[in-house]
Scaffold this motif. Structure first.
Motif, PDB file in Angstrom:
ATOM      1  N   ASP A   1      -3.364  -6.209   9.861  1.00 40.50           N
ATOM      2  CA  ASP A   1      -3.289  -5.943   8.425  1.00 40.50           C
ATOM      3  C   ASP A   1      -3.720  -4.505   8.162  1.00 40.50           C
ATOM      4  OD1 ASP A   1      -2.405  -8.437   7.958  1.00 40.50           O
ATOM      5  OD2 ASP A   1      -4.272  -9.222   7.135  1.00 40.50           O
ATOM      6  N   VAL A   2      -2.920  -3.784   7.389  1.00 43.70           N
ATOM      7  CA  VAL A   2      -3.269  -2.382   7.102  1.00 43.70           C
ATOM      8  C   VAL A   2      -3.134  -2.089   5.601  1.00 43.70           C
ATOM      9  CG1 VAL A   2      -2.531  -1.607   9.400  1.00 43.70           C
ATOM     10  CG2 VAL A   2      -0.936  -1.441   7.499  1.00 43.70           C
ATOM     11  N   ASP A   3      -3.758  -0.980   5.181  1.00 43.36           N
ATOM     12  CA  ASP A   3      -3.718  -0.581   3.767  1.00 43.36           C
ATOM     13  C   ASP A   3      -2.713   0.531   3.509  1.00 43.36           C
ATOM     14  OD1 ASP A   3      -6.002  -2.251   3.013  1.00 43.36           O
ATOM     15  OD2 ASP A   3      -7.139  -0.875   4.287  1.00 43.36           O
ATOM     16  N   ALA A   4      -2.411   1.337   4.534  1.00 44.67           N
ATOM     17  CA  ALA A   4      -1.464   2.453   4.340  1.00 44.67           C
ATOM     18  C   ALA A   4      -0.669   2.683   5.625  1.00 44.67           C
ATOM     19  CB  ALA A   4      -2.231   3.731   3.975  1.00 44.67           C
ATOM     20  N   ILE A   5       0.555   3.184   5.441  1.00 45.89           N
ATOM     21  CA  ILE A   5       1.414   3.492   6.594  1.00 45.89           C
ATOM     22  C   ILE A   5       1.759   4.976   6.548  1.00 45.89           C
ATOM     23  CG2 ILE A   5       3.644   3.055   7.713  1.00 45.89           C
ATOM     24  CD1 ILE A   5       3.665   0.277   6.428  1.00 45.89           C
ATOM     25  N   ILE A   6       1.483   5.679   7.644  1.00 48.72           N
ATOM     26  CA  ILE A   6       1.855   7.104   7.707  1.00 48.72           C
ATOM     27  C   ILE A   6       2.908   7.266   8.802  1.00 48.72           C
ATOM     28  CG2 ILE A   6       1.019   9.473   7.895  1.00 48.72           C
ATOM     29  CD1 ILE A   6      -1.774   8.489   7.176  1.00 48.72           C
ATOM     30  N   LEU A   7       4.093   7.675   8.381  1.00 55.02           N
ATOM     31  CA  LEU A   7       5.214   7.829   9.315  1.00 55.02           C
ATOM     32  C   LEU A   7       5.155   9.223   9.935  1.00 55.02           C
ATOM     33  CD1 LEU A   7       7.956   6.252   7.015  1.00 55.02           C
ATOM     34  CD2 LEU A   7       6.829   5.152   8.965  1.00 55.02           C
TER      35      LEU A   7
ATOM     36  N   GLY B   1       0.824  -1.225   0.000  1.00 58.68           N
ATOM     37  CA  GLY B   1       0.000   0.000   0.000  1.00 58.68           C
ATOM     38  C   GLY B   1       0.844   1.254   0.000  1.00 58.68           C
ATOM     39  N   ARG B   2       0.183   2.375   0.270  1.00 60.58           N
ATOM     40  CA  ARG B   2       0.856   3.682   0.265  1.00 60.58           C
ATOM     41  C   ARG B   2       1.651   3.879   1.546  1.00 60.58           C
ATOM     42  NH1 ARG B   2      -0.946   9.539  -0.385  1.00 60.58           N
ATOM     43  NH2 ARG B   2       1.118  10.458  -0.600  1.00 60.58           N
ATOM     44  N   ILE B   3       2.872   4.400   1.411  1.00 64.60           N
ATOM     45  CA  ILE B   3       3.690   4.768   2.574  1.00 64.60           C
ATOM     46  C   ILE B   3       4.040   6.245   2.415  1.00 64.60           C
ATOM     47  CG2 ILE B   3       5.815   4.330   3.869  1.00 64.60           C
ATOM     48  CD1 ILE B   3       6.033   1.659   2.269  1.00 64.60           C
ATOM     49  N   LEU B   4       3.799   7.035   3.443  1.00 60.82           N
ATOM     50  CA  LEU B   4       4.181   8.448   3.344  1.00 60.82           C
ATOM     51  C   LEU B   4       4.579   8.968   4.713  1.00 60.82           C
ATOM     52  CD1 LEU B   4       1.079  10.773   3.147  1.00 60.82           C
ATOM     53  CD2 LEU B   4       0.860   8.348   3.565  1.00 60.82           C
ATOM     54  N   HIS B   5       5.307  10.075   4.706  1.00 56.22           N
ATOM     55  CA  HIS B   5       5.636  10.774   5.958  1.00 56.22           C
ATOM     56  C   HIS B   5       4.585  11.860   6.179  1.00 56.22           C
ATOM     57  CE1 HIS B   5       7.751  13.507   8.731  1.00 56.22           C
ATOM     58  NE2 HIS B   5       8.423  12.431   9.115  1.00 56.22           N
ATOM     59  N   SER B   6       4.379  12.243   7.433  1.00 55.05           N
ATOM     60  CA  SER B   6       3.360  13.274   7.726  1.00 55.05           C
ATOM     61  C   SER B   6       3.648  14.584   6.983  1.00 55.05           C
ATOM     62  CB  SER B   6       3.260  13.527   9.230  1.00 55.05           C
ATOM     63  OG  SER B   6       4.532  13.771   9.784  1.00 55.05           O
ATOM     64  N   HIS B   7       4.911  14.860   6.647  1.00 55.60           N
ATOM     65  CA  HIS B   7       5.260  16.052   5.872  1.00 55.60           C
ATOM     66  C   HIS B   7       4.495  16.097   4.538  1.00 55.60           C
ATOM     67  CE1 HIS B   7       7.665  19.097   3.883  1.00 55.60           C
ATOM     68  NE2 HIS B   7       8.116  18.239   2.998  1.00 55.60           N
ATOM     69  N   ASP B   8       4.211  14.905   3.990  1.00 57.28           N
ATOM     70  CA  ASP B   8       3.523  14.833   2.691  1.00 57.28           C
ATOM     71  C   ASP B   8       2.024  14.548   2.817  1.00 57.28           C
ATOM     72  OD1 ASP B   8       5.868  15.292   1.223  1.00 57.28           O
ATOM     73  OD2 ASP B   8       6.449  13.198   1.406  1.00 57.28           O
ATOM     74  N   PHE B   9       1.530  14.537   4.026  1.00 63.01           N
ATOM     75  CA  PHE B   9       0.101  14.301   4.253  1.00 63.01           C
ATOM     76  C   PHE B   9      -0.646  15.595   3.950  1.00 63.01           C
ATOM     77  CE2 PHE B   9      -3.553  14.399   7.167  1.00 63.01           C
ATOM     78  CZ  PHE B   9      -4.133  13.165   6.966  1.00 63.01           C
ATOM     79  N   ARG B  10      -1.630  15.542   3.063  1.00 67.36           N
ATOM     80  CA  ARG B  10      -2.351  16.766   2.704  1.00 67.36           C
ATOM     81  C   ARG B  10      -3.854  16.691   2.962  1.00 67.36           C
ATOM     82  NH1 ARG B  10       1.760  18.575   3.213  1.00 67.36           N
ATOM     83  NH2 ARG B  10       3.136  19.706   1.793  1.00 67.36           N
ATOM     84  N   ARG B  11      -4.438  15.497   2.824  1.00 69.92           N
ATOM     85  CA  ARG B  11      -5.888  15.392   3.040  1.00 69.92           C
ATOM     86  C   ARG B  11      -6.234  13.991   3.522  1.00 69.92           C
ATOM     87  NH1 ARG B  11     -10.648  17.846  -0.587  1.00 69.92           N
ATOM     88  NH2 ARG B  11     -11.627  18.207   1.407  1.00 69.92           N
TER      89      ARG B  11
ATOM     90  N   LEU C   1      -1.903   2.444   9.539  1.00 74.68           N
ATOM     91  CA  LEU C   1      -0.909   2.360  10.611  1.00 74.68           C
ATOM     92  C   LEU C   1      -0.208   3.712  10.706  1.00 74.68           C
ATOM     93  CD1 LEU C   1       0.898   0.802  12.677  1.00 74.68           C
ATOM     94  CD2 LEU C   1       2.511   0.491  10.777  1.00 74.68           C
ATOM     95  N   ILE C   2      -0.224   4.286  11.904  1.00 73.77           N
ATOM     96  CA  ILE C   2       0.512   5.529  12.154  1.00 73.77           C
ATOM     97  C   ILE C   2       1.726   5.159  12.997  1.00 73.77           C
ATOM     98  CG2 ILE C   2       0.432   7.745  13.368  1.00 73.77           C
ATOM     99  CD1 ILE C   2      -1.686   8.004  11.387  1.00 73.77           C
ATOM    100  N   VAL C   3       2.911   5.572  12.553  1.00 68.22           N
ATOM    101  CA  VAL C   3       4.121   5.313  13.336  1.00 68.22           C
ATOM    102  C   VAL C   3       4.530   6.612  14.026  1.00 68.22           C
ATOM    103  CG1 VAL C   3       6.501   4.471  13.285  1.00 68.22           C
ATOM    104  CG2 VAL C   3       4.825   3.572  11.654  1.00 68.22           C
ATOM    105  N   GLY C   4       4.765   6.554  15.360  1.00 71.29           N
ATOM    106  CA  GLY C   4       5.087   7.759  16.131  1.00 71.29           C
ATOM    107  C   GLY C   4       3.973   8.025  17.130  1.00 71.29           C
ATOM    108  N   SER C   5       4.288   8.802  18.171  1.00 71.65           N
ATOM    109  CA  SER C   5       3.266   8.998  19.208  1.00 71.65           C
ATOM    110  C   SER C   5       3.223  10.446  19.691  1.00 71.65           C
ATOM    111  CB  SER C   5       3.567   8.071  20.387  1.00 71.65           C
ATOM    112  OG  SER C   5       4.878   8.328  20.872  1.00 71.65           O
ATOM    113  N   SER C   6       3.622  11.370  18.815  1.00 74.51           N
ATOM    114  CA  SER C   6       3.611  12.774  19.223  1.00 74.51           C
ATOM    115  C   SER C   6       2.441  13.507  18.537  1.00 74.51           C
ATOM    116  CB  SER C   6       4.977  13.381  18.907  1.00 74.51           C
ATOM    117  OG  SER C   6       5.088  14.673  19.420  1.00 74.51           O
ATOM    118  N   TYR C   7       2.583  14.832  18.357  1.00 73.86           N
ATOM    119  CA  TYR C   7       1.445  15.641  17.887  1.00 73.86           C
ATOM    120  C   TYR C   7       0.920  15.240  16.519  1.00 73.86           C
ATOM    121  CZ  TYR C   7       2.539  18.464  21.863  1.00 73.86           C
ATOM    122  OH  TYR C   7       2.765  18.861  23.150  1.00 73.86           O
ATOM    123  N   SER C   8       1.853  14.976  15.572  1.00 75.11           N
ATOM    124  CA  SER C   8       1.385  14.614  14.230  1.00 75.11           C
ATOM    125  C   SER C   8       0.657  13.286  14.284  1.00 75.11           C
ATOM    126  CB  SER C   8       2.556  14.513  13.246  1.00 75.11           C
ATOM    127  OG  SER C   8       3.186  15.761  13.120  1.00 75.11           O
TER     128      SER C   8
END
Ligand code: FAD
Ligand code: NA7
Length: 454
Positions: free
Chosen positions: A267-273, A184-194, A204-211
């Motif tokens: 099982d997940v469809d996308a990962i957002i770092l 699936g799609r993998i992106l960093h929060s910097h590239d998250f737009r909508r 799946l969200i990786v990280g546990s801070s504000y983003s």
């Protein structure tokens, strides 16, 4: 009256603009001030608040600065970032709720900047390429490029340089075993737009801070199927419910199956770092460059501002800390910096500066959790305020503590609470729609309290 100081401000985000504001205030008051040029690589001011749909590179092929997304609402109460000399009531002429969308906060910032005609100080579409310190002449050479015309400009000399280019634009992107085969799609929060893009998907969200916490909620709000937040060292410890759950560190990725270190899988469809950002100053040589992880009081900066390496105390950084306080801290720090640059405030001896840094950094080592961190940053702001003889109250730790408690009680509803301004004594009004059901983030809908259009 200029004080024979020619100052280069790099970046016209909230920090750079705060410096322009205070230098202009000195000028208006007929006091000695600096002759300032601000270079901004984008075509508009506002830094991260100047939303862009672009990701990757911008129109000139440079790294895209923007990290904010559509439907981003303030993650702290506006009463914690309200400027004493330009309140939200001053700007909007009426009370508004406490957690505005991005566009509303950008509108507010611009109101103060327009009032002082600060645009005149900025050279847009101009990238700072290189800064060097000249020991013999005790000044700086700044090399810039006119991005609109793809043209290197002649070098300019400045007595001082203010680094205000932010530190939430260059993503920190870790790798995990097997992630290269994830379908699936993998992106960093910097590239998250909508978040709408992830409707119906398992995330799946990786990280546990504000983003991590905000993008998890954005995705669920906009219809993601379910969301897992995987922490590394510290869980968020919020009471997640309503389709979001928290899991320990991920150990490997096997196809679309994620393995966590407690032996569970999903099982997940996308990962957002949502794994944070790197400090990045490609235009600075090593001797002038701040190298740090995200901290409340990074090493090597007196009062969080004056660079202790090369540059003879004439290279200043703004906003380089982890940010509970934002606009108000940028403001007081810039007031302090402009007093130093224009000669209204003398710096102590080098030994005293180093000792002051050590005291703050020792205090930082003792911090245990968010309430401690809020107290620490409040003290830091008060220290700067005392240094410039500030007469208003910059300390809003009570509001920040309430905010943190509201989040702990119910993370889904914290943005529905109202806070009271320390400057006007008035409370924010209740928004017509709870945040979790508010789909229209326009200034009109928010400020004029027209009901949801969607
Ligand atoms: P920036 O806003 O990053 O501005 C830096 C400027 O420098 C930019 O305009 C950039 O184009 C320019 N620049 C960079 N390099 C060069 C160069 N070489 N030459 C010329 N110009 C250059 N804060 C809050 O208070 N509330 C929030 O709700 C909030 N939400 C956030 C959400 C996200 C996703 C992120 C990433 C941050 C958020 N923040 C929030 C924090 C934010 O960092 C600050 O509010 C603020 O934008 C910092 O201002 P700055 O001026 O330091 O940096
Ligand atoms: P932060 O606050 O720097 O947080 C980054 C998070 O990413 C944090 O939880 C880190 O965990 C985690 N992280 C970092 N590296 C890894 C790896 N390798 N594996 C797993 N997790 C990792 O960045 P944000 O984007 O959340 O916030 C920045 C600003 O944007 C902030 O001002 C907001 O207002 C919006 P750690 O705790 O270090 O173990």
């Amino acid at each position: 009256m200029t004080a024979n100081r020619r100052v280069c401000v790099i970046g016209a985000g909230p920090c750079g603009m705060s410096f322009l504001y205070h230098n202009n205030q000195l000028k208006v008051a007929g006091k000695e001030c600096a002759d300032v040029v601000c270079y901004e690589k984008q075509s508009n001011w506002g830094g991260l608040w100047n939303y862009t749909w672009r990701t990757g590179t911008d129109e000139q092929g440079n790294v895209c600065h923007g990290s904010m997304y559509r439907d981003l609402w303030s993650n702290g109460p506006k009463e914690c970032l309200e400027l004493h000399d330009y309140t939200f009531d001053d700007h909007f002429g009426k009370a508004i709720p406490s957690f505005p969308p991005r566009a509303v906060l950008f509108d507010y910032l611009q109101g103060r900047w327009n009032k002082s005609n600060l645009r005149n100080y900025i050279t847009f579409n101009t990238n700072v390429q290189r800064v060097t310190y000249n020991k013999e002449t005790d000044d700086f050479t700044v090399m810039t490029k006119d991005l609109s015309n793809d043209k290197d400009l002649p070098p300019e000399r400045f007595s001082h340089v203010i680094v205000a280019t932010g530190h939430f634009s260059v993503p920190k992107v870790p790798s995990f075993e097997g992630i290269d085969k994830f379908p699936g799609r993998i992106l960093h929060s910097h590239d998250f737009r909508r978040a709408n893009e992830f409707k119906g998907q398992r995330i799946l969200i990786v990280g546990s801070s504000y983003s991590a916490e905000d993008i998890a909620m954005q995705c669920r709000k906009m219809g993601s199927d379910n969301v897992i937040i995987s922490y590394r060292r510290k869980p968020t410890n919020y009471h997640w419910h309503n389709g979001i759950e928290e899991r320990p560190p991920l150990t490997r990725v096997d196809g679309s199956t994620i393995h966590f270190n407690d032996g569970t899988t999903a099982d997940v469809d996308a990962i957002i770092l949502c794994t944070g950002y790197l400090y990045n100053f490609p235009y600075l040589p090593d001797s002038l460059r701040l190298k740090t992880a995200l901290e409340l009081y990074p090493a090597g900066l007196y009062k969080g501002t004056v660079w202790m390496g090369d540059g003879n105390n004439k290279l200043l950084y703004l906003g380089m800390y982890g940010q509970y306080y934002s606009y108000t801290m940028f403001n007081i720090q810039a007031e302090w910096a402009s007093a130093v640059v224009s000669g209204h405030k003398q710096l102590p001896t080098r030994e005293d500066m180093e000792s002051d840094i050590r005291i703050w950094r020792r205090k930082q080592e003792q911090l245990d959790g968010r309430f401690d961190e809020i107290a620490f940053q409040s003290d830091f702001g008060c220290d700067l305020a005392k240094e410039v003889g500030c007469t208003y109250d910059i300390d809003v730790r009570t509001l920040f503590n309430k905010w943190e408690n509201d989040k702990r009680k119910n993370i889904w509803t914290y943005r529905d609470h109202a806070y009271t301004s320390v400057h006007t004594g008035k409370s924010g009004i209740k928004h017509h729609t709870p945040w979790s059901r508010a789909y229209d983030d326009s200034v009109d809908t928010f400020v004029n309290q027209t009901p949801n259009k969607y």
